[in-house]
Motif scaffolding. Structure first.
Motif, short mmCIF file in Angstrom:
data_model
loop_
_atom_site.label_atom_id
_atom_site.label_comp_id
_atom_site.label_asym_id
_atom_site.label_seq_id
_atom_site.Cartn_x
_atom_site.Cartn_y
_atom_site.Cartn_z
N ARG A 1 -12.73 -1.10 -5.92
CA ARG A 1 -12.18 -1.89 -6.06
C ARG A 1 -12.27 -2.64 -7.45
NH1 ARG A 1 -11.12 -4.61 -1.26
NH2 ARG A 1 -11.51 -6.79 -1.88
N GLU B 1 -13.76 3.16 -1.36
CA GLU B 1 -12.65 2.30 -2.06
C GLU B 1 -13.05 1.78 -3.22
OE1 GLU B 1 -11.72 -1.37 -0.16
OE2 GLU B 1 -9.86 -1.46 -0.95
N ASN C 1 0.80 -1.19 0.05
CA ASN C 1 0.10 0.14 -0.03
C ASN C 1 0.76 1.32 0.02
OD1 ASN C 1 -2.16 -1.90 0.30
ND2 ASN C 1 -2.05 -1.56 2.58
N HIS D 1 -6.58 -1.00 -6.31
CA HIS D 1 -7.92 -0.58 -5.35
C HIS D 1 -7.51 1.08 -5.07
CE1 HIS D 1 -8.81 -4.89 -3.61
NE2 HIS D 1 -8.85 -4.88 -5.07
N HIS E 1 -8.35 4.44 -3.11
CA HIS E 1 -9.37 5.02 -2.00
C HIS E 1 -9.22 6.69 -2.29
CE1 HIS E 1 -9.13 1.49 1.19
NE2 HIS E 1 -8.07 0.99 0.23
#
Ligand SMILES: NC(=O)CC[C@H](N)C(=O)O
Length: 444
Positions: A342, A340, A204, A251, A253
């Protein structure tokens, strides 16, 4: 100014600057420049063959876009010195990201992914909000294996398991090594973990303004691939490299800041604790998801990642803290309120994927699009919501038809992108796969 910078780099032991820029696929192109030439390069830019934007993943020049008819002209890349960072694994080398402009009028070229994002960002900011993006990327690490038809198998024979730590499923400590190296390279990683499939990892990145987030995601992919290659391995961000196990997600955010820095998606006391803007953003992302897929799921392989029970989406839906939905609203509220998305897979060009997300969010806020009720429970029931496009050709058609998205992303860019991708589809459709031979040759 640049002369001083070049001298300072020299004192720091940097003798080469690697100027890179993303092509339409989001892979890095560039040139290594000796530091004493940096002042001239900054002033005049570096010239590259414009066919760089028509180059297939396999390195061939695609015939669309008129680049051959035009005699393979130049594109000029001007380094953005604010992005300069030393490369810890390549002593003496620093890298920076450049912007592609046309030699005729020095205007950004339509195909430049950074320019597409800059344009979407400028339009977005007419709402008075500043988007903040946190990317998460998954990838497979592979070992050479002569017994496999394509020459690679997932790294580490031991089956991995999601969130397994240490050497289980990571026999020589790849994750820890990569995390530390990327952090020392200034890519602002927050952490990483083993994913569901053997040899699959997720790392991340810190959330930040959209362009910075895209720049770091671009550099992240380049770096992970480079570090693996230096060990004789292959790190791949393709959406679904193996038939067993799941695919790799990208993904995103997303939150938005007001001028005073407050999170604009939070609103205590409203339904689900979300502001009007957050609700409309959800509405926009759902409405424009079929077009968005063309950017966030950009290969013929991408559509094999979607499916029930994969933790990748399948339906166009949203849910509260629900990982089986395409758009998840994580449980945190207040300053960490965020969405988020996805939908994206790791093969997406980070600039184009984030530009698409901003375009859909902007349209949701501008047009005050109300979303349906959130999906509850396990979200792989086709009776509940529309499904995502099933193939790349479907998604490309949705993008072309979505005039509002085309307007924000830029008509000329969408034309070049769709033409380029159609070539890929046509090559795929003509190609006879091993699966077809095994399925048909003996029996039919
Ligand atoms: N841990 C997860 O959320 C898995 C995500 C899944 N691999 C995807 O493709 O999106």
């Amino acid at each position: 100014m640049t002369r001083e910078l070049a001298a300072r780099l020299g004192e720091d032991g940097i003798d080469v600057v690697r100027v890179v820029f993303p092509d339409l696929l989001g892979t890095d192109r560039g040139r290594d420049v000796l530091v004493q030439h940096l002042p001239a390069v900054t002033q005049r830019g570096l010239s590259f063959c414009r066919a760089v934007y028509n180059t297939t993943p396999g390195g061939k020049t695609a015939e669309n876009g008129g680049v051959l008819d035009a005699g393979l002209p130049d594109v000029i890349v001007v380094p953005d010195l604010d992005t300069l960072l030393p490369i810890p694994w390549e002593p003496g080398v620093a890298w920076c990201i450049g912007d592609a402009v046309s030699p005729a009028d020095e205007r950004p070229v339509d195909e430049s992914p950074r320019q597409v994002l800059r344009r979407a960002l400028e339009i977005f900011e007419t709402t008075g909000l500043t988007p903040v993006v946190g990317p998460e990327l998954e990838y497979f690490l592979c070992e050479p294996d002569e017994d496999r038809p394509n020459g690679w198998r997932p790294y580490c024979d031991e089956p991995g398991n999601v969130y397994a730590t240490g050497r289980r499923g990571d026999s020589d400590g790849h994750l820890l090594r990569t995390l530390r190296t990327l952090s020392s390279a200034g890519l602002q990683t927050t952490g990483g973990n083993h994913e569901y499939a053997g040899g699959q990892f997720e790392i991340n990145l810190v959330h930040s303004p959209a362009m910075d987030a895209a720049d770091r995601a671009f550099r992240f992919k380049t770096s992970v691939k480079e570090l693996a290659r230096r060990e004789g391995r292959l790190a791949t961000f393709m959406a679904k490299p193996f038939n067993d196990g799941g695919g790799s997600g990208f993904h995103l955010h997303l939150s938005c800041h007001e001028k005073d820095g407050r999170n604009a998606f939070q609103a205590a006391g409203t339904s689900h604790g979300l502001s009007d803007e957050a609700r409309w953003a959800i509405g926009g992302i759902l409405k424009h998801a079929p077009a968005l897929a063309a950017l966030l799921n950009p290969t013929v392989n991408s559509y094999k990642r979607f499916g029930p029970d994969s933790l990748a989406p399948w339906l166009i839906d949203w849910g509260l803290d629900n990982r089986s939905a395409m758009l998840r609203v994580p449980a945190e509220r207040g300053e960490t309120t965020r969405l988020e998305l996805r939908l994206g897979d790791a093969s997406a060009n980070p600039y184009l994927g984030i530009a698409g997300l901003l375009a859909a969010t902007y349209l949701g806020i501008r047009d005050r699009i109300e979303p349906p009720r959130p999906s509850a429970g396990y979200g792989y029931d086709p009776s509940k919501a529309p499904t995502l496009p099933a193939t790349l050709p479907d998604a490309l058609a949705y993008l072309e038809e979505d005039t509002a998205m085309v307007e924000v992303l830029g008509k000329d860019f969408v034309r070049s992108y769709v033409d380029f991708k159609w070539e890929e589809v046509a090559r795929f459709q003509r190609y006879v796969t091993d699966w077809e031979f095994t399925e048909y040759a003996y029996h039919l």
